[in-house]
Design a protein around this motif. Structure first.
Motif, PDB file in Angstrom:
ATOM      1  N   SER A 177      -5.942   8.397   3.099  1.00  0.00           N
ATOM      2  CA  SER A 177      -5.660   9.242   4.259  1.00  0.00           C
ATOM      3  C   SER A 177      -4.214   9.725   4.247  1.00  0.00           C
ATOM      4  O   SER A 177      -3.923  10.858   4.651  1.00  0.00           O
ATOM      5  CB  SER A 177      -5.962   8.507   5.560  1.00  0.00           C
ATOM      6  OG  SER A 177      -5.164   7.348   5.685  1.00  0.00           O
ATOM      7  N   VAL A 178      -3.297   8.887   3.760  1.00  0.00           N
ATOM      8  CA  VAL A 178      -1.904   9.330   3.605  1.00  0.00           C
ATOM      9  C   VAL A 178      -1.835  10.435   2.559  1.00  0.00           C
ATOM     10  O   VAL A 178      -1.098  11.425   2.712  1.00  0.00           O
ATOM     11  CB  VAL A 178      -0.987   8.151   3.218  1.00  0.00           C
ATOM     12  CG1 VAL A 178       0.403   8.653   2.811  1.00  0.00           C
ATOM     13  CG2 VAL A 178      -0.849   7.187   4.384  1.00  0.00           C
ATOM     14  N   GLY A 179      -2.614  10.297   1.483  1.00  0.00           N
ATOM     15  CA  GLY A 179      -2.648  11.339   0.456  1.00  0.00           C
ATOM     16  C   GLY A 179      -3.164  12.657   0.999  1.00  0.00           C
ATOM     17  O   GLY A 179      -2.659  13.732   0.645  1.00  0.00           O
ATOM     18  N   ILE A 180      -4.170  12.591   1.866  1.00  0.00           N
ATOM     19  CA  ILE A 180      -4.680  13.824   2.486  1.00  0.00           C
ATOM     20  C   ILE A 180      -3.605  14.477   3.351  1.00  0.00           C
ATOM     21  O   ILE A 180      -3.431  15.703   3.339  1.00  0.00           O
ATOM     22  CB  ILE A 180      -5.946  13.507   3.317  1.00  0.00           C
ATOM     23  CG1 ILE A 180      -7.082  13.071   2.392  1.00  0.00           C
ATOM     24  CG2 ILE A 180      -6.363  14.711   4.151  1.00  0.00           C
ATOM     25  CD1 ILE A 180      -8.297  12.532   3.117  1.00  0.00           C
ATOM     26  N   LEU A 181      -2.878  13.643   4.091  1.00  0.00           N
ATOM     27  CA  LEU A 181      -1.789  14.179   4.917  1.00  0.00           C
ATOM     28  C   LEU A 181      -0.714  14.820   4.042  1.00  0.00           C
ATOM     29  O   LEU A 181      -0.159  15.873   4.392  1.00  0.00           O
ATOM     30  CB  LEU A 181      -1.185  13.058   5.770  1.00  0.00           C
ATOM     31  CG  LEU A 181      -0.099  13.458   6.771  1.00  0.00           C
ATOM     32  CD1 LEU A 181      -0.655  14.434   7.806  1.00  0.00           C
ATOM     33  CD2 LEU A 181       0.489  12.228   7.453  1.00  0.00           C
ATOM     34  N   GLN A 182      -0.438  14.197   2.887  1.00  0.00           N
ATOM     35  CA  GLN A 182       0.544  14.777   1.967  1.00  0.00           C
ATOM     36  C   GLN A 182       0.057  16.123   1.433  1.00  0.00           C
ATOM     37  O   GLN A 182       0.858  17.051   1.253  1.00  0.00           O
ATOM     38  CB  GLN A 182       0.819  13.802   0.815  1.00  0.00           C
ATOM     39  CG  GLN A 182       1.669  12.603   1.227  1.00  0.00           C
ATOM     40  CD  GLN A 182       1.852  11.618   0.090  1.00  0.00           C
ATOM     41  OE1 GLN A 182       0.890  11.141  -0.497  1.00  0.00           O
ATOM     42  NE2 GLN A 182       3.103  11.313  -0.232  1.00  0.00           N
ATOM     43  N   ALA A 183      -1.239  16.233   1.173  1.00  0.00           N
ATOM     44  CA  ALA A 183      -1.782  17.510   0.699  1.00  0.00           C
ATOM     45  C   ALA A 183      -1.630  18.585   1.773  1.00  0.00           C
ATOM     46  O   ALA A 183      -1.293  19.739   1.479  1.00  0.00           O
ATOM     47  CB  ALA A 183      -3.249  17.343   0.310  1.00  0.00           C
ATOM     48  N   LEU A 184      -1.874  18.222   3.026  1.00  0.00           N
ATOM     49  CA  LEU A 184      -1.735  19.180   4.122  1.00  0.00           C
ATOM     50  C   LEU A 184      -0.280  19.594   4.347  1.00  0.00           C
ATOM     51  O   LEU A 184      -0.006  20.681   4.871  1.00  0.00           O
ATOM     52  CB  LEU A 184      -2.300  18.588   5.421  1.00  0.00           C
ATOM     53  CG  LEU A 184      -3.823  18.422   5.500  1.00  0.00           C
ATOM     54  CD1 LEU A 184      -4.210  17.684   6.773  1.00  0.00           C
ATOM     55  CD2 LEU A 184      -4.514  19.778   5.450  1.00  0.00           C
ATOM     56  N   SER A 185       0.642  18.731   3.932  1.00  0.00           N
ATOM     57  CA  SER A 185       2.059  19.025   4.186  1.00  0.00           C
ATOM     58  C   SER A 185       2.553  20.249   3.412  1.00  0.00           C
ATOM     59  O   SER A 185       3.586  20.831   3.760  1.00  0.00           O
ATOM     60  CB  SER A 185       2.927  17.811   3.829  1.00  0.00           C
ATOM     61  OG  SER A 185       2.944  17.587   2.423  1.00  0.00           O
ATOM     62  N   VAL A 186       1.815  20.663   2.357  1.00  0.00           N
ATOM     63  CA  VAL A 186       2.261  21.828   1.586  1.00  0.00           C
ATOM     64  C   VAL A 186       2.157  23.103   2.416  1.00  0.00           C
ATOM     65  O   VAL A 186       2.743  24.130   2.067  1.00  0.00           O
ATOM     66  CB  VAL A 186       1.444  21.991   0.279  1.00  0.00           C
ATOM     67  CG1 VAL A 186       1.571  20.761  -0.594  1.00  0.00           C
ATOM     68  CG2 VAL A 186      -0.020  22.306   0.580  1.00  0.00           C
ATOM     69  N   THR A 232       0.814  -1.223   0.000  1.00  0.00           N
ATOM     70  CA  THR A 232       0.000   0.000   0.000  1.00  0.00           C
ATOM     71  C   THR A 232       0.844   1.268   0.000  1.00  0.00           C
ATOM     72  O   THR A 232       0.326   2.360  -0.221  1.00  0.00           O
ATOM     73  CB  THR A 232      -0.946  -0.002   1.230  1.00  0.00           C
ATOM     74  OG1 THR A 232      -1.950   0.993   1.049  1.00  0.00           O
ATOM     75  CG2 THR A 232      -0.189   0.284   2.510  1.00  0.00           C
ATOM     76  N   THR A 233       2.160   1.150   0.247  1.00  0.00           N
ATOM     77  CA  THR A 233       3.030   2.338   0.268  1.00  0.00           C
ATOM     78  C   THR A 233       3.292   2.885  -1.135  1.00  0.00           C
ATOM     79  O   THR A 233       3.772   4.016  -1.273  1.00  0.00           O
ATOM     80  CB  THR A 233       4.382   1.999   0.918  1.00  0.00           C
ATOM     81  OG1 THR A 233       5.054   0.989   0.145  1.00  0.00           O
ATOM     82  CG2 THR A 233       4.207   1.482   2.340  1.00  0.00           C
ATOM     83  N   VAL A 234       2.982   2.096  -2.163  1.00  0.00           N
ATOM     84  CA  VAL A 234       3.225   2.532  -3.541  1.00  0.00           C
ATOM     85  C   VAL A 234       2.464   3.819  -3.854  1.00  0.00           C
ATOM     86  O   VAL A 234       2.990   4.738  -4.490  1.00  0.00           O
ATOM     87  CB  VAL A 234       2.840   1.415  -4.535  1.00  0.00           C
ATOM     88  CG1 VAL A 234       2.907   1.928  -5.974  1.00  0.00           C
ATOM     89  CG2 VAL A 234       3.756   0.216  -4.364  1.00  0.00           C
ATOM     90  N   THR A 235       1.227   3.898  -3.365  1.00  0.00           N
ATOM     91  CA  THR A 235       0.404   5.082  -3.655  1.00  0.00           C
ATOM     92  C   THR A 235       1.055   6.359  -3.143  1.00  0.00           C
ATOM     93  O   THR A 235       1.065   7.393  -3.823  1.00  0.00           O
ATOM     94  CB  THR A 235      -0.991   4.922  -3.019  1.00  0.00           C
ATOM     95  OG1 THR A 235      -1.546   3.661  -3.415  1.00  0.00           O
ATOM     96  CG2 THR A 235      -1.915   6.041  -3.465  1.00  0.00           C
ATOM     97  N   ALA A 236       1.590   6.304  -1.923  1.00  0.00           N
ATOM     98  CA  ALA A 236       2.220   7.496  -1.334  1.00  0.00           C
ATOM     99  C   ALA A 236       3.397   7.967  -2.179  1.00  0.00           C
ATOM    100  O   ALA A 236       3.626   9.178  -2.332  1.00  0.00           O
ATOM    101  CB  ALA A 236       2.675   7.196   0.098  1.00  0.00           C
ATOM    102  N   TRP A 237       4.146   7.050  -2.737  1.00  0.00           N
ATOM    103  CA  TRP A 237       5.293   7.439  -3.589  1.00  0.00           C
ATOM    104  C   TRP A 237       4.825   8.077  -4.887  1.00  0.00           C
ATOM    105  O   TRP A 237       5.438   9.024  -5.380  1.00  0.00           O
ATOM    106  CB  TRP A 237       6.166   6.217  -3.872  1.00  0.00           C
ATOM    107  CG  TRP A 237       7.016   5.831  -2.703  1.00  0.00           C
ATOM    108  CD1 TRP A 237       6.852   4.772  -1.866  1.00  0.00           C
ATOM    109  CD2 TRP A 237       8.154   6.553  -2.212  1.00  0.00           C
ATOM    110  NE1 TRP A 237       7.802   4.772  -0.890  1.00  0.00           N
ATOM    111  CE2 TRP A 237       8.634   5.857  -1.081  1.00  0.00           C
ATOM    112  CE3 TRP A 237       8.819   7.718  -2.604  1.00  0.00           C
ATOM    113  CZ2 TRP A 237       9.739   6.268  -0.349  1.00  0.00           C
ATOM    114  CZ3 TRP A 237       9.917   8.137  -1.884  1.00  0.00           C
ATOM    115  CH2 TRP A 237      10.370   7.417  -0.768  1.00  0.00           C
TER     116      TRP A 237
END
Length: 586
Positions: free
Chosen positions: A205-214, A95-100
């Motif tokens: 949910s990891v993608g949402i966290l990545q969006a917030l990281s900006v 499932t970590t592939v999506t985050a990359w």
């Protein structure tokens, strides 16, 4: 950040989640038979099971979907709990592939070639190609590829929209203070678990966290516990799917939960202890999208390295939580949990259909043997098989109708159509085996068996019917068109043989050679044999016509009998093999 930014954020989140769903469905359909093959290679080897889970999850972009499939397999009895544990561990890493993939949107550089790597640069091109494939190309594979490209484009568009909507929050002190609260490990884990449980996707949910990281307000220290909590939250989907399942399936769902809870507790304890000792300076630094992907990957790999050698302990813990009962639970014929991946559910339907075919063949063979010698055990087996196949057909038909409402590839749609058409034929064949049993019972109760000549020539017809049944089952099991093509010439020979025996029977009735009761039983047996071969013909023609996406059975049979020289050769071959040499006396 004003009201309209909030609306933009909601719209971006909706696009992001929808794009992820569409892309996952497209990947799943495109994988098709390859996905079924991967999942069917069930093995107790821990490494092979781990790689299977990793590969499948990387393909369909959802560890939740993989785990639900695993629960379905365990519930159906085609996968052991130990095998499930290894696959679940692999799914967590896959499932970590999506985050990359999503981290590519955070690339910063003035270089033209580096900028081309940003999804926002090549997404419009992929979207255009996807539209061309999906709208203008009617081939199933091209449409699946188009779905993947369009899903990815929507996913990235949603990601970019979310990032743009929240970018203004970096100047809002209140937002920064809220995120700082998540540096509290317990709170961070709970928030991550709750968010993932709500949207039922750790990748999302990891993608949402990545969006917030900006915004620059997400620190390494707050990201770590949130990501750990997200892994716990993703187990909710499997837990829900295990409701109403058998004990082994519930254990598989609990293994997924225990794996993530234990991994989180161990990794979080080690991290906090090391931070207390070494006072890491980087915990308060802002983390970007690539940094979140790294944390996500390191955590999942670390959990797997810790827990993979302890798979037996996870299994024991699951058995302690859900102990055995004295009465053995009955495995379900078909598990609706597998419908989360239609191609896999269809594969299970094929297994059930092949099992029906094999049981039908055994019942017919025993029914043919009853003509010569009565056997109570064989009669009981035929009756049980007929009852079982009635239940099988009902369950399979209902399951396939539900499955037809899912998003299926063209190949899977054809396979589903074949299974719907052939299930009835296999069940009808068992009905004729039961009918022969009743005829044979009447024959032997009257204590006036057929003559040796009659039994010999019935054996000729029975042998031909068994061969045509074997050909039909082999063609169905392997989807072998060449074998299917051999069924009709042999079926016509069965009809020829039955016709000759009926003519002789009528002559004997006129001459008073045989009794009327024996003659009726003889005629009934011939009718059953002829009908069995007719159903075999239906199965074979359906296999051939289904492959060509054509269902004009009468046209096919007319053309093959009048225009196909190979058909005439095979007909003569079987006519020589199954010959009636002498007059039959009943």
């Amino acid at each position: 950040m004003d009201f309209f930014d909030v609306l933009t954020l909601i719209g971006g989140l909706a696009l992001f989640l929808y794009g992820m769903s569409v892309m996952g469905d497209g990947l799943e359909q495109c994988a098709g038979d390859r996905l079924k093959t991967i999942l069917e290679r069930l093995t107790s080897n821990p490494l092979a099971g781990f790689l299977t889970g990793l590969g499948v999850t990387a393909v369909i972009q959802s560890s939740s979907a993989t785990t639900v499939m695993v629960v379905g397999f365990v519930n159906s009895g085609i996968m052991t709990l130990r095998q499930a544990i290894n696959i679940i561990m692999g799914a967590n890493v896959g499932t970590t592939v999506t985050a990359w993939i999503l981290s590519l949107s955070g690339i910063e550089s003035d270089s033209f070639f580096v900028q081309l790597l940003k999804p926002s640069s090549f997404t419009p091109i992929l979207a255009l190609i996807g539209v061309i494939f999906y709208v203008f190309l009617k081939d199933g594979k091209h449409r699946d590829v188009g779905t993947i490209l369009l899903g990815f484009a929507v996913l990235i568009t949603g990601m970019e929209t979310m990032s743009g909507a929240v970018s203004g929050l970096k100047d809002v002190p209140e937002f920064t203070n809220i995120l700082l609260l998540f540096s509290n490990p317990i709170l961070g884990v709970l928030v991550g678990a709750l968010l993932t449980a709500i949207i039922q996707s750790s990748s999302a949910s990891v993608g949402i966290l990545q969006a917030l990281s900006v915004t620059g307000a997400v620190t390494v220290g707050s990201a770590i516990p949130i990501i750990m909590g997200q892994n716990i939250g993703t187990t909710v989907t499997a837990l829900i799917s295990s409701i109403g399942a058998n004990r082994n399936a519930r254990r598989a769902a609990l293994v997924h939960l225990y794996f993530n809870i234990i991994g989180t507790v161990v990794c979080l304890t080690v991290y906090l202890a090391a931070d207390a000792i070494f006072q890491f300076s980087w915990t308060d630094l802002p983390v970007n999208q690539a940094g979140i992907a790294i944390i996500h990957t390191v955590f999942n790999v670390a959990c797997t390295l810790i827990m993979l050698p302890l798979a037996s302990l996870l299994e024991k813990l699951a058995y302690l939580t859900v102990p055995e009962e004295p009465v053995q639970e009955q495995q379900p014929l078909l598990d609706e949990r597998l419908m989360v991946t239609p191609s896999v559910a269809l594969s299970q339907c094929k297994r059930v259909s092949v099992d029906m075919a094999v049981q039908t063949r055994e019942a017919c063979e025993k029914a043919f043997a009853l003509v010569e010698t009565w056997n109570d055990n064989s009669a009981e087996m035929i009756q049980q098989t007929e009852a079982d196949l009635d239940a099988f057909e009902d369950a399979l038909g209902s399951y396939l109708v539900k499955l037809s409402g899912k998003s299926l590839s063209i190949g899977d749609s054809l396979e589903l159509n074949l299974l719907l058409h052939t299930a009835g034929d296999f069940e009808r064949i068992s009905d004729h085996a039961m009918s022969m049993l009743l005829s044979c019972r009447t024959l032997h109760q009257n204590d006036r068996p057929f003559s040796e000549d009659a039994r010999r020539e019935l054996r000729v017809v029975s042998d031909a019917v068994l061969e045509v049944l074997d050909l039909a089952i082999q063609a169905f099991n392997l989807t072998d068109l060449e074998t299917a093509g051999r069924v009709e010439p042999l079926e016509q020979n069965v009809d020829r043989l039955c016709g000759k025996l009926r003519e002789r029977h009528i002559m004997r009735l006129r001459e008073g050679v045989c009794s009327q009761r024996q003659g009726l039983i003889f005629t009934d047996l011939l009718s059953d044999l002829s009908r069995i071969s007719d159903h075999c013909s239906n199965i074979a023609v359906c296999i051939i016509e289904n492959r060509n996406a054509s269902y004009d059975t009468h046209r096919y049979l007319y053309e093959v009998k009048t225009q196909d020289s190979r058909y005439r050769e095979m007909y003569q071959e079987y006519a020589e093999k199954y010959r009636l040499n002498r007059e039959t006396k009943v």
